[in-house]
Enzyme design. Structure first.
Site, PDB file in Angstrom:
ATOM      1  N   LYS A 127       6.435  21.675 -10.137  1.00  0.00           N
ATOM      2  CA  LYS A 127       7.959  21.346 -10.329  1.00  0.00           C
ATOM      3  C   LYS A 127       8.129  21.448 -11.876  1.00  0.00           C
ATOM      4  O   LYS A 127       7.368  20.978 -12.842  1.00  0.00           O
ATOM      5  CB  LYS A 127       8.181  20.111 -10.179  1.00  0.00           C
ATOM      6  CG  LYS A 127       9.509  19.529 -10.613  1.00  0.00           C
ATOM      7  CD  LYS A 127       9.849  18.063 -10.462  1.00  0.00           C
ATOM      8  CE  LYS A 127      11.041  17.710 -11.171  1.00  0.00           C
ATOM      9  NZ  LYS A 127      11.328  16.285 -10.877  1.00  0.00           N
ATOM     10  N   VAL A 164       9.753   8.056   0.910  1.00  0.00           N
ATOM     11  CA  VAL A 164      10.115   8.964  -0.227  1.00  0.00           C
ATOM     12  C   VAL A 164       9.634   8.833  -1.179  1.00  0.00           C
ATOM     13  O   VAL A 164       8.842   8.265  -1.510  1.00  0.00           O
ATOM     14  CB  VAL A 164      11.798   8.965  -0.119  1.00  0.00           C
ATOM     15  CG1 VAL A 164      12.407   9.713   0.999  1.00  0.00           C
ATOM     16  CG2 VAL A 164      12.213   7.655  -0.106  1.00  0.00           C
ATOM     17  N   LEU A 192       8.975  -0.241  -6.696  1.00  0.00           N
ATOM     18  CA  LEU A 192      10.261  -0.688  -6.265  1.00  0.00           C
ATOM     19  C   LEU A 192      10.652  -2.290  -6.485  1.00  0.00           C
ATOM     20  O   LEU A 192      11.744  -2.485  -6.752  1.00  0.00           O
ATOM     21  CB  LEU A 192      10.798  -0.241  -4.816  1.00  0.00           C
ATOM     22  CG  LEU A 192      10.490   1.265  -4.674  1.00  0.00           C
ATOM     23  CD1 LEU A 192      10.762   1.370  -3.188  1.00  0.00           C
ATOM     24  CD2 LEU A 192      11.673   1.988  -5.456  1.00  0.00           C
ATOM     25  N   ALA A 195       9.034  13.771  -5.575  1.00  0.00           N
ATOM     26  CA  ALA A 195       9.283  14.679  -6.888  1.00  0.00           C
ATOM     27  C   ALA A 195       9.018  13.945  -8.220  1.00  0.00           C
ATOM     28  O   ALA A 195       9.301  12.638  -8.160  1.00  0.00           O
ATOM     29  CB  ALA A 195      10.561  15.287  -7.290  1.00  0.00           C
ATOM     30  N   GLY A 223      10.964   7.367 -10.391  1.00  0.00           N
ATOM     31  CA  GLY A 223      10.441   6.199  -9.628  1.00  0.00           C
ATOM     32  C   GLY A 223       8.954   5.995  -9.793  1.00  0.00           C
ATOM     33  O   GLY A 223       8.612   4.854 -10.244  1.00  0.00           O
ATOM     34  N   GLY A 262       0.783  -1.217  -0.092  1.00  0.00           N
ATOM     35  CA  GLY A 262       0.030   0.084  -0.016  1.00  0.00           C
ATOM     36  C   GLY A 262       0.916   1.375   0.156  1.00  0.00           C
ATOM     37  O   GLY A 262       0.563   2.344   0.421  1.00  0.00           O
ATOM     38  N   VAL A 307       1.110 -10.046   5.090  1.00  0.00           N
ATOM     39  CA  VAL A 307       1.070 -11.474   4.075  1.00  0.00           C
ATOM     40  C   VAL A 307       2.231 -12.336   4.780  1.00  0.00           C
ATOM     41  O   VAL A 307       3.264 -11.857   4.866  1.00  0.00           O
ATOM     42  CB  VAL A 307       1.366 -11.129   2.534  1.00  0.00           C
ATOM     43  CG1 VAL A 307       1.654 -12.359   1.926  1.00  0.00           C
ATOM     44  CG2 VAL A 307       0.251 -10.322   1.985  1.00  0.00           C
TER      45      VAL A 307
HETATM   46  P1  FAD Z   1       7.137   0.997  -0.548  1.00  0.00           P
HETATM   47  O1  FAD Z   1       6.919   2.360  -0.238  1.00  0.00           O
HETATM   48  O2  FAD Z   1       8.244   0.236  -0.088  1.00  0.00           O
HETATM   49  O3  FAD Z   1       5.597  -0.007  -0.193  1.00  0.00           O
HETATM   50  C1  FAD Z   1       5.762  -1.240  -0.021  1.00  0.00           C
HETATM   51  C2  FAD Z   1       4.244  -1.832   0.620  1.00  0.00           C
HETATM   52  O4  FAD Z   1       4.289  -3.035   0.814  1.00  0.00           O
HETATM   53  C3  FAD Z   1       4.105  -1.104   2.029  1.00  0.00           C
HETATM   54  O5  FAD Z   1       2.551  -0.690   2.073  1.00  0.00           O
HETATM   55  C4  FAD Z   1       4.238  -2.244   2.889  1.00  0.00           C
HETATM   56  O6  FAD Z   1       3.583  -2.279   3.989  1.00  0.00           O
HETATM   57  C5  FAD Z   1       3.738  -3.441   2.015  1.00  0.00           C
HETATM   58  N1  FAD Z   1       4.238  -4.767   2.408  1.00  0.00           N
HETATM   59  C6  FAD Z   1       5.622  -5.207   2.232  1.00  0.00           C
HETATM   60  N2  FAD Z   1       5.722  -6.474   2.937  1.00  0.00           N
HETATM   61  C7  FAD Z   1       4.565  -6.820   3.193  1.00  0.00           C
HETATM   62  C8  FAD Z   1       3.521  -7.788   3.771  1.00  0.00           C
HETATM   63  N3  FAD Z   1       4.547  -8.919   4.040  1.00  0.00           N
HETATM   64  N4  FAD Z   1       2.405  -7.885   3.734  1.00  0.00           N
HETATM   65  C9  FAD Z   1       1.558  -6.851   3.511  1.00  0.00           C
HETATM   66  N5  FAD Z   1       2.077  -5.690   2.967  1.00  0.00           N
HETATM   67  C10 FAD Z   1       3.631  -5.729   3.036  1.00  0.00           C
HETATM   68  N6  FAD Z   1      10.219   8.304  -7.111  1.00  0.00           N
HETATM   69  C11 FAD Z   1      10.000   9.542  -7.624  1.00  0.00           C
HETATM   70  O7  FAD Z   1       9.137   9.437  -8.676  1.00  0.00           O
HETATM   71  N7  FAD Z   1      10.477  10.579  -7.214  1.00  0.00           N
HETATM   72  C12 FAD Z   1      11.270  10.782  -6.210  1.00  0.00           C
HETATM   73  O8  FAD Z   1      11.964  11.805  -6.020  1.00  0.00           O
HETATM   74  C13 FAD Z   1      11.826   9.655  -5.582  1.00  0.00           C
HETATM   75  N8  FAD Z   1      12.930   9.705  -4.753  1.00  0.00           N
HETATM   76  C14 FAD Z   1      13.186   8.521  -4.005  1.00  0.00           C
HETATM   77  C15 FAD Z   1      14.446   8.746  -3.083  1.00  0.00           C
HETATM   78  C16 FAD Z   1      14.701   7.366  -2.544  1.00  0.00           C
HETATM   79  C17 FAD Z   1      16.146   7.586  -1.637  1.00  0.00           C
HETATM   80  C18 FAD Z   1      14.375   6.088  -2.965  1.00  0.00           C
HETATM   81  C19 FAD Z   1      14.588   4.946  -2.130  1.00  0.00           C
HETATM   82  C20 FAD Z   1      13.236   6.158  -3.750  1.00  0.00           C
HETATM   83  C21 FAD Z   1      12.680   7.253  -4.207  1.00  0.00           C
HETATM   84  N9  FAD Z   1      11.700   7.421  -5.378  1.00  0.00           N
HETATM   85  C22 FAD Z   1      11.319   8.450  -5.912  1.00  0.00           C
HETATM   86  C23 FAD Z   1      10.994   5.931  -5.813  1.00  0.00           C
HETATM   87  C24 FAD Z   1       9.503   5.925  -4.693  1.00  0.00           C
HETATM   88  O9  FAD Z   1       9.821   6.275  -3.607  1.00  0.00           O
HETATM   89  C25 FAD Z   1       8.883   4.719  -5.011  1.00  0.00           C
HETATM   90  O10 FAD Z   1       8.973   4.534  -6.247  1.00  0.00           O
HETATM   91  C26 FAD Z   1       7.470   4.761  -4.702  1.00  0.00           C
HETATM   92  O11 FAD Z   1       7.574   5.202  -3.204  1.00  0.00           O
HETATM   93  C27 FAD Z   1       6.956   3.491  -4.730  1.00  0.00           C
HETATM   94  O12 FAD Z   1       7.420   2.531  -3.771  1.00  0.00           O
HETATM   95  P2  FAD Z   1       6.554   1.078  -3.555  1.00  0.00           P
HETATM   96  O13 FAD Z   1       5.136   1.423  -3.279  1.00  0.00           O
HETATM   97  O14 FAD Z   1       7.044   0.377  -4.394  1.00  0.00           O
HETATM   98  O15 FAD Z   1       7.406   0.613  -2.106  1.00  0.00           O
END
Ligand code: FAD
Length: 516
Positions: free
Chosen positions: A75, A44, A349, A47, A361, A10, A198
């Site tokens: 932006k 994070v 990610l 942007a 990202g 989420g 999960v």
């Molecule tokens: P996450 O935010 O890590 O979410 C993972 C989810 O999975 C969470 O809800 C967690 O609870 C759930 N989860 C995990 N394991 C389980 C489990 N066993 N059971 C149930 N739920 C689970 N992108 C940009 O576009 N612009 C930026 O400026 C930018 N800056 C960044 C800077 C850094 C340092 C980093 C590392 C990334 C950056 N990104 C940026 C990328 C951006 O942060 C990600 O693409 C975006 O937040 C998406 O993350 P996500 O949802 O894939 O993962």
């Protein structure tokens, strides 16, 4: 027919996927999203890239509905500081190059100069708006850019990528607030939200996923599973054992430390750009939100320890950061060999990531979701569709990898071991050849990475010249052309930039009105 999609995760990826799929298929598709209260999101990702505007339009969300809830700002560009030499800067704006007599203004700038005026200043309107901290809209909500329909009315429902449109701005927003906003929107549209962990993932006889098992709600079956579990890759890597291909041989920054710093927005004014400021072992991002800044140091653990990085970041920000808690992050840089395997698609990610130097990202997430709809499977999960999807995702990430490597290769710095190593590091296949070509001619549509990855040749022009790697000689054809049309265009850009910088409201004034 696929009737039920289960999304695990989420964060931004999970909620963008859930809301997009609901907007597309409405009641004809059940969408369940499982998120853990115990596993934090990355926190994070603030942007964005200008295509994100199409995502909000597609959901039917007007800026006044979502921006105030997410402390969002505009932006117009990324401002690169200290990449060429200490104290120097230039902008990479969301603005295509104009042309004169079939050649871009970048080609003409190389020929005519003046070279004490930066290419981005001479060829674009947006840098002047950035320097003056202007909003891209008038107080009545109309866009400054009269060739684009905007008008501040209800968003148009767009379909898929509009690659032919260069929208002149993107957004900064609070990632946690955006996920919460999208969760509210998604659940109102019928997404089932399950707050649970999960704890197991079960496979079917074909090798795909049959169900996920949650701690409190038991097993959850689905036709298609979307892995949005972040760097863990719970479904795609841990369960299906899809290999992850690292990019660290060419992009070695593997760590970041981030701070959320409260600021008093009004007196400082609100910069409508992200800043990427080069440092001794990496670079620092500064993202101005309404009421705080998000900032972080992206660095390579080969050249800097987490303690040194945090100290460097705190001294860069100053006393405002004293009470801010540091978030230390290990980054997994690269991509899955395949992001779609059997009936599981990884988005966000869990699929792949490159350091956030060009804020890609969330762009990757949007691209992944849109490609998923384009390659939408039926119950048979035709692997030809999955293959088409995997190619498009891989090319997109590989293309951005190449563009980012260019930033380091072209940067004129070599004053620390980190920057010396950047100049000597190996290059992804194809880039060395292209760099040779660009030494003779500025990049054009036919000489940049050939697959869609979000960046067009104008971005390569801006970065190469901004970083100090423009060709030594201008295009010889221009010696035989009359420069009058080009001179008129430059004068036009200058006039327009001055007029708009004087006319448009400050970003603070505009957003104070929008936030009520
Ligand atoms: P996450 O935010 O890590 O979410 C993972 C989810 O999975 C969470 O809800 C967690 O609870 C759930 N989860 C995990 N394991 C389980 C489990 N066993 N059971 C149930 N739920 C689970 N992108 C940009 O576009 N612009 C930026 O400026 C930018 N800056 C960044 C800077 C850094 C340092 C980093 C590392 C990334 C950056 N990104 C940026 C990328 C951006 O942060 C990600 O693409 C975006 O937040 C998406 O993350 P996500 O949802 O894939 O993962």
């Amino acid at each position: 027919m696929i009737g039920h999609v289960v999304i695990v995760g989420g964060g931004t990826a999970g909620w963008m996927a859930a809301t997009y799929l609901k907007a597309t298929f409405q009641d004809r598709l059940d969408v369940t999203l499982v998120e853990s209260a115990n596993v934090a999101t990355i926190g994070v990702g603030e942007a964005t890239f200008s295509t994100v505007r199409h995502f909000f339009d597609y959901l039917g969300l007007a800026e006044e509905e979502w921006m105030p809830s997410c402390n969002a700002t505009y932006k117009l560009a990324i401002r690169f500081e200290n990449w060429r030499g200490r104290g120097e800067y230039f902008y990479h704006p969301f603005e295509r190059l104009r042309t004169a007599d079939g050649f871009t203004l970048a080609d003409w700038w190389l020929k005519l100069g003046p070279h004490d005026r930066r290419l981005d200043e001479a060829c674009y309107v947006l840098p002047a708006l950035c320097d003056a901290k202007r909003a891209p809209k008038r107080l009545d909500g109309t866009l400054f850019h009269n060739s684009l329909h905007d008008g501040g009315d209800r968003p148009r429902r767009t379909t898929m990528f509009q690659q032919d449109t260069q929208f002149p701005y993107a957004y900064h927003f609070d990632a946690a607030l955006l996920a919460e906003f999208l969760a509210g929107h998604g659940t109102r549209q019928g997404v089932r939200r399950v707050l649970d962990d999960v704890v197991d993932v079960r496979r079917d006889e074909r090798g795909g996923i049959s169900e996920i098992v949650t701690r409190e709600h038991g097993p959850l079956a689905g036709d298609l599973f979307v892995d949005c579990t972040g760097f863990r890759g719970l479904l795609i890597n841990k369960t299906l054992e899809e290999p992850f291909e690292s990019y660290e041989n060419v992009l070695p920054n593997d760590r970041a430390v981030a701070l959320r710093v409260p600021v008093d927005t009004e007196p400082d004014g609100l910069a409508p750009y992200t800043t990427a400021s080069a440092r001794d072992a990496g670079w620092i991002w500064t993202i101005p939100l309404f009421g705080r800044i998000g900032t972080g140091y992206v660095y390579s653990s080969q050249f800097c320890t987490p303690e040194e990085a945090e100290a460097e970041l705190r001294s860069f920000v100053g006393p405002q950061a004293a009470d801010a808690e540091a978030n230390h992050i290990r980054m997994r840089i690269g991509r899955n060999r395949r992001s779609w395997v059997h009936n599981c698609v990884a988005i966000g990610l869990s699929s792949g990531f490159v350091e956030p130097l060009e804020s890609t990202g969330i762009f990757f997430i949007q691209h992944g979701i849109e490609q998923l709809v384009r390659h939408w499977p039926d119950q048979g999960h035709d692997q030809v569709l999955a293959q088409g999807y995997n190619e498009s995702v891989a090319r997109c990430l590989d293309g951005v990898r190449e563009f980012l490597v260019l930033h380091y290769k072209a940067a004129a710095r070599s004053d620390t071991p980190y920057w010396k190593a950047a100049d000597e590091r190996e290059l992804p296949e194809g880039l060395a050849e292209r760099l040779r070509l660009w030494e003779a001619r500025l990049p054009s549509g036919s000489s940049v990475y050939p697959y869609y990855h979000g960046f067009e040749s104008y971005s390569y022009n801006v970065m190469l010249t901004g970083l100090g790697r423009a060709p030594q000689r201008s295009h010889p054809a221009l010696d035989l052309l009359d420069p009058t049309a080009a001179r008129d265009q430059f004068a036009d850009v200058r006039r327009q930039a001055e007029r708009l910088a004087g006319e448009l409201p400050s970003q603070y004034e505009y957003l104070a009105q929008l936030h009520g």
